[in-house]
Write a protein that holds these residues in place. Structure first.
Motif, PDB file in Angstrom:
ATOM      1  N   ASN A   4      42.221  47.988  45.431  1.00 39.03           N
ATOM      2  CA  ASN A   4      41.523  47.043  44.591  1.00 39.03           C
ATOM      3  C   ASN A   4      42.065  46.875  43.010  1.00 39.03           C
ATOM      4  OD1 ASN A   4      39.535  48.700  44.479  1.00 39.03           O
ATOM      5  ND2 ASN A   4      38.000  47.515  44.585  1.00 39.03           N
ATOM      6  N   ARG A   5      41.979  47.984  42.756  1.00 43.64           N
ATOM      7  CA  ARG A   5      42.168  48.641  40.966  1.00 43.64           C
ATOM      8  C   ARG A   5      43.681  48.350  40.955  1.00 43.64           C
ATOM      9  NH1 ARG A   5      38.364  53.429  39.279  1.00 43.64           N
ATOM     10  NH2 ARG A   5      36.545  52.539  39.897  1.00 43.64           N
ATOM     11  N   ASN A   7      45.712  46.237  42.591  1.00 40.02           N
ATOM     12  CA  ASN A   7      45.864  44.765  42.517  1.00 40.02           C
ATOM     13  C   ASN A   7      45.331  44.271  41.237  1.00 40.02           C
ATOM     14  OD1 ASN A   7      47.125  44.720  45.017  1.00 40.02           O
ATOM     15  ND2 ASN A   7      45.125  44.219  46.041  1.00 40.02           N
ATOM     16  N   ALA A   8      44.163  44.659  40.756  1.00 38.59           N
ATOM     17  CA  ALA A   8      43.631  44.204  39.619  1.00 38.59           C
ATOM     18  C   ALA A   8      44.440  44.455  38.492  1.00 38.59           C
ATOM     19  CB  ALA A   8      42.182  44.849  39.447  1.00 38.59           C
ATOM     20  N   THR A   9      44.942  45.698  38.290  1.00 35.46           N
ATOM     21  CA  THR A   9      45.926  46.241  37.101  1.00 35.46           C
ATOM     22  C   THR A   9      47.112  45.163  37.279  1.00 35.46           C
ATOM     23  OG1 THR A   9      45.144  48.432  37.652  1.00 35.46           O
ATOM     24  CG2 THR A   9      47.145  48.136  36.251  1.00 35.46           C
ATOM     25  N   ASP A  11      47.395  42.285  38.280  1.00 32.96           N
ATOM     26  CA  ASP A  11      47.008  40.860  38.006  1.00 32.96           C
ATOM     27  C   ASP A  11      46.890  40.867  36.411  1.00 32.96           C
ATOM     28  OD1 ASP A  11      47.138  39.799  40.483  1.00 32.96           O
ATOM     29  OD2 ASP A  11      44.825  40.006  40.765  1.00 32.96           O
ATOM     30  N   PHE A  12      46.079  41.981  36.018  1.00 33.27           N
ATOM     31  CA  PHE A  12      45.896  42.020  34.357  1.00 33.27           C
ATOM     32  C   PHE A  12      47.210  42.052  33.652  1.00 33.27           C
ATOM     33  CE2 PHE A  12      44.983  44.559  30.525  1.00 33.27           C
ATOM     34  CZ  PHE A  12      44.149  43.597  29.966  1.00 33.27           C
ATOM     35  N   PHE A  68      39.594  41.374  34.727  1.00 32.98           N
ATOM     36  CA  PHE A  68      39.877  42.690  35.228  1.00 32.98           C
ATOM     37  C   PHE A  68      38.612  43.636  35.374  1.00 32.98           C
ATOM     38  CE2 PHE A  68      41.043  47.199  34.229  1.00 32.98           C
ATOM     39  CZ  PHE A  68      41.761  47.407  35.169  1.00 32.98           C
ATOM     40  N   ASP A  70      35.793  42.673  36.416  1.00 37.68           N
ATOM     41  CA  ASP A  70      35.380  42.266  37.547  1.00 37.68           C
ATOM     42  C   ASP A  70      35.941  42.771  38.957  1.00 37.68           C
ATOM     43  OD1 ASP A  70      33.298  41.128  39.292  1.00 37.68           O
ATOM     44  OD2 ASP A  70      34.686  39.192  39.325  1.00 37.68           O
ATOM     45  N   LYS A  71      37.287  42.453  38.874  1.00 35.08           N
ATOM     46  CA  LYS A  71      38.167  42.738  40.067  1.00 35.08           C
ATOM     47  C   LYS A  71      38.408  44.035  40.333  1.00 35.08           C
ATOM     48  CE  LYS A  71      40.988  38.359  39.723  1.00 35.08           C
ATOM     49  NZ  LYS A  71      42.341  38.021  39.386  1.00 35.08           N
ATOM     50  N   SER A  72      38.524  44.955  39.419  1.00 32.44           N
ATOM     51  CA  SER A  72      38.584  46.402  39.551  1.00 32.44           C
ATOM     52  C   SER A  72      37.504  47.165  39.902  1.00 32.44           C
ATOM     53  CB  SER A  72      39.238  46.894  38.351  1.00 32.44           C
ATOM     54  OG  SER A  72      38.332  46.978  37.490  1.00 32.44           O
TER      55      SER A  72
END
Length: 87
Positions: A4-5, A7-9, A11-12, A68, A70-72
Motif C-alpha cells: 500500500n505504501r 502504491n501510495a508513493t 500515486d503521489f 499520500f 492517508d493512503k500510505s
C-alpha cells in the motif's frame, strides 16, 4: 515497504507530475491573457509565473501530501501510537 505504501508513493509521484503540468499550463495561459491585454514587462512575467505556478503547486501539493499520508498508512500509525500512550 508494504504494497500500500508503494502504491501510495506511485500515486503521489503521478499527482505531483500532473500538478507541475497543470501549473505550467495555467502559467502560460495567464501570460497569454496578459499579453493580449497589453505589454508585458520582465517583472510582470516573473510575478505572474511565481504567483500562478507557486500557488497551484503549494495548494495542490498540500492536498496530495494529505492524500499520500492517508493512503500510505502514516495516519494509522499516529493514531495507533496515541492510543497506546493514553492507556
Amino acid at each position: 515497504m508494504p504494497a500500500n505504501r508503494e502504491n501510495a508513493t506511485a500515486d503521489f509521484r503521478r499527482a505531483i507530475k500532473l500538478i507541475i503540468v497543470t501549473g505550467t499550463v495555467f502559467s502560460i495561459g495567464a501570460l497569454l491573457y496578459l499579453r493580449s491585454t497589453g505589454e508585458l514587462s520582465f517583472h510582470m512575467v516573473l510575478a505572474t509565473i511565481g504567483g500562478v505556478f507557486l500557488s497551484i503547486l503549494l495548494g495542490c501539493g498540500l492536498f496530495a501530501a494529505a492524500f499520500f499520508s492517508d493512503k500510505s498508512g502514516h495516519d494509522e500509525m499516529v493514531t495507533d501510537a496515541t492510543k497506546h500512550s493514553g492507556e
